[in-house]
Design a protein around this motif. Structure first.
Motif, short mmCIF file in Angstrom:
data_model
loop_
_atom_site.label_atom_id
_atom_site.label_comp_id
_atom_site.label_asym_id
_atom_site.label_seq_id
_atom_site.Cartn_x
_atom_site.Cartn_y
_atom_site.Cartn_z
N GLU A 18 -4.17 9.66 2.70
CA GLU A 18 -5.59 9.30 2.71
C GLU A 18 -5.83 8.07 1.84
N GLU A 19 -6.79 7.25 2.27
CA GLU A 19 -7.17 6.08 1.48
C GLU A 19 -7.85 6.55 0.20
N PHE A 20 -7.48 5.91 -0.92
CA PHE A 20 -8.14 6.28 -2.18
C PHE A 20 -8.77 5.08 -2.88
N ALA A 21 -8.51 3.86 -2.38
CA ALA A 21 -9.16 2.69 -2.99
C ALA A 21 -8.96 1.49 -2.08
N ARG A 22 -9.81 0.48 -2.28
CA ARG A 22 -9.62 -0.79 -1.59
C ARG A 22 -10.20 -1.89 -2.47
N THR A 23 -9.68 -3.12 -2.29
CA THR A 23 -10.14 -4.24 -3.12
C THR A 23 -9.83 -5.54 -2.42
N GLU A 24 -10.37 -6.63 -2.94
CA GLU A 24 -10.07 -7.97 -2.47
C GLU A 24 -9.28 -8.68 -3.55
N LEU A 25 -8.10 -9.23 -3.18
CA LEU A 25 -7.24 -9.91 -4.14
C LEU A 25 -6.88 -11.29 -3.63
N ALA A 26 -6.74 -12.23 -4.56
CA ALA A 26 -6.23 -13.54 -4.19
C ALA A 26 -4.76 -13.40 -3.82
N PRO A 27 -4.26 -14.15 -2.84
CA PRO A 27 -2.86 -14.02 -2.45
C PRO A 27 -1.88 -14.16 -3.61
N GLY A 28 -2.24 -15.01 -4.60
CA GLY A 28 -1.35 -15.21 -5.72
C GLY A 28 -1.20 -13.98 -6.61
N GLN A 29 -2.11 -13.00 -6.46
CA GLN A 29 -2.02 -11.77 -7.25
C GLN A 29 -1.08 -10.74 -6.63
N LEU A 30 -0.55 -11.06 -5.46
CA LEU A 30 0.33 -10.14 -4.75
C LEU A 30 1.74 -10.72 -4.69
N PRO A 31 2.76 -9.88 -4.64
CA PRO A 31 4.13 -10.39 -4.54
C PRO A 31 4.41 -11.04 -3.20
N ASP A 32 5.46 -11.83 -3.13
CA ASP A 32 5.81 -12.52 -1.88
C ASP A 32 6.29 -11.55 -0.82
N SER A 33 6.83 -10.39 -1.25
CA SER A 33 7.34 -9.43 -0.27
C SER A 33 7.35 -8.03 -0.87
N PHE A 34 7.11 -7.07 -0.01
CA PHE A 34 7.23 -5.66 -0.40
C PHE A 34 8.47 -5.02 0.25
N GLU A 35 9.39 -5.87 0.74
CA GLU A 35 10.57 -5.36 1.44
C GLU A 35 11.57 -4.71 0.48
N HIS A 36 11.47 -5.03 -0.79
CA HIS A 36 12.30 -4.38 -1.82
C HIS A 36 11.41 -3.44 -2.63
N GLU A 37 12.06 -2.56 -3.37
CA GLU A 37 11.30 -1.58 -4.16
C GLU A 37 10.30 -2.30 -5.08
N THR A 38 9.06 -1.89 -5.00
CA THR A 38 8.00 -2.53 -5.78
C THR A 38 7.16 -1.47 -6.47
N ARG A 39 6.77 -1.76 -7.70
CA ARG A 39 5.88 -0.88 -8.45
C ARG A 39 4.61 -1.63 -8.82
N LEU A 40 3.52 -0.90 -8.81
CA LEU A 40 2.23 -1.48 -9.17
C LEU A 40 1.59 -0.65 -10.27
N ASP A 41 0.79 -1.32 -11.09
CA ASP A 41 0.01 -0.63 -12.11
C ASP A 41 -1.44 -0.60 -11.68
N LEU A 42 -1.95 0.60 -11.45
CA LEU A 42 -3.34 0.75 -11.02
C LEU A 42 -4.08 1.60 -12.05
N GLY A 43 -5.01 1.00 -12.73
CA GLY A 43 -5.78 1.73 -13.72
C GLY A 43 -4.93 2.30 -14.84
N GLY A 44 -3.84 1.59 -15.16
CA GLY A 44 -2.98 2.06 -16.24
C GLY A 44 -1.95 3.09 -15.81
N GLU A 45 -1.88 3.41 -14.52
CA GLU A 45 -0.91 4.38 -14.02
C GLU A 45 0.09 3.70 -13.10
#
Length: 272
Positions: A18-45
């Motif tokens: 289920e969707e739990f959040a959505r946002t608008e981000l500048a492309p530069g705030q995102l990695p070039d690829s998610f094809e490798h293992e990626t971790r994100l910090d959302l709200g300190g978690e």
């Protein structure tokens, strides 16, 4: 093709889909690829990216949208960690490729040197280690589970590093073999469960259900340990008792924090 100035990112929980959040981000705030293992910090978690649609920056910059399916990374509270043993010896001995014939005694790495013979003159070193183990047994133990199979666990473990040479007196492997009941079979050596190699210089002797093992340099035993069994015969205990008296040895039962002399070996080998 023009790229968008922002990317609409939708976050989906992998556990519920289920969707739990959505946002608008500048492309530069995102990695070039998610094809490798990626971790994100959302709200300190911390979250791990399970799936990204689309997976590359070139694609989501063109489309202007990105759906990330995430799994929450559960961090363990150190207070909740539990060990099944109060102590282990560190470091483990070196292993080598085993090329000879014969069966090996296979033990878990954590069981190495948990019940071992030590020279009486090293009692001071042993007792210092025992004090640390007693603290774990008395202050860091708890029982989990109910009914017929409760399990005792520990929130702390003591790493033993001494004695590095537990036998300061000369113990003969040949004489030890003579003292144990006849009819036992020698193993080709000792190996750990998850290691195909043989512990360097290792030996193991099976005598009825009781097994002794350790390391030796030629006929000189440098480490002498036991695999106790509740079915061990009385003659095994008698042979060990005589060996302890001849070589002036004590038995360090590390996991219970006991240091036993020759007169107590019978009860240790066969507590029944």
């Amino acid at each position: 093709m023009a790229h968008t100035e922002s990317v609409r990112v939708v976050f989906v929980d992998a556990g519920t889909e289920e969707e739990f959040a959505r946002t608008e981000l500048a492309p530069g705030q995102l990695p070039d690829s998610f094809e490798h293992e990626t971790r994100l910090d959302l709200g300190g978690e911390p979250w791990a990216v399970v799936r990204a649609e689309p997976p590359t920056a070139a694609q989501f910059r063109r489309s202007g949208s990105l759906v990330l399916t995430l799994r929450r990374i559960q961090s363990m509270d150190p207070q909740e960690m539990a060990y099944s043993l109060p102590t282990v010896f560190d470091p483990l001995p070196a292993t080598e490729e085993s090329t000879g014939p014969g069966e090996h005694l296979v033990i878990h790495e954590d069981d190495w040197r948990q019940a071992e013979m030590v020279s009486r003159r090293l009692a001071g070193q042993v007792e210092a280690e025992m004090r640390a183990i007693h603290e774990v047994l008395q202050q860091h133990a708890r029982v989990i589970g109910e009914g017929a199979s409760p399990v005792r666990v520990f929130d702390r473990i003591h790493l033993r590093r001494t004695p590095t040479a537990p036998l300061s007196t000369e113990v003969s492997l040949r004489r030890l073999s003579e003292l144990l009941p006849a009819g036992g079979r020698p193993y080709a050596g000792v190996r750990f469960r998850d290691d195909p190699g043989r512990v360097v210089g290792s030996f193991a002797l099976a005598s009825d259900p009781l097994t002794v093992y350790g390391q030796a340099q030629g006929d000189l035993v440098t480490t002498l340990c036991l695999v106790p069994s509740p079915d061990a015969a009385a003659e095994s205990a008698a042979g060990l008792e005589q060996a302890m008296r001849e070589f002036d040895l004590l038995l360090a039962d590390w996991c219970t924090g006991r240091l036993l002399d020759a007169s107590a070996i019978g009860a240790f080998v066969n507590p029944a």
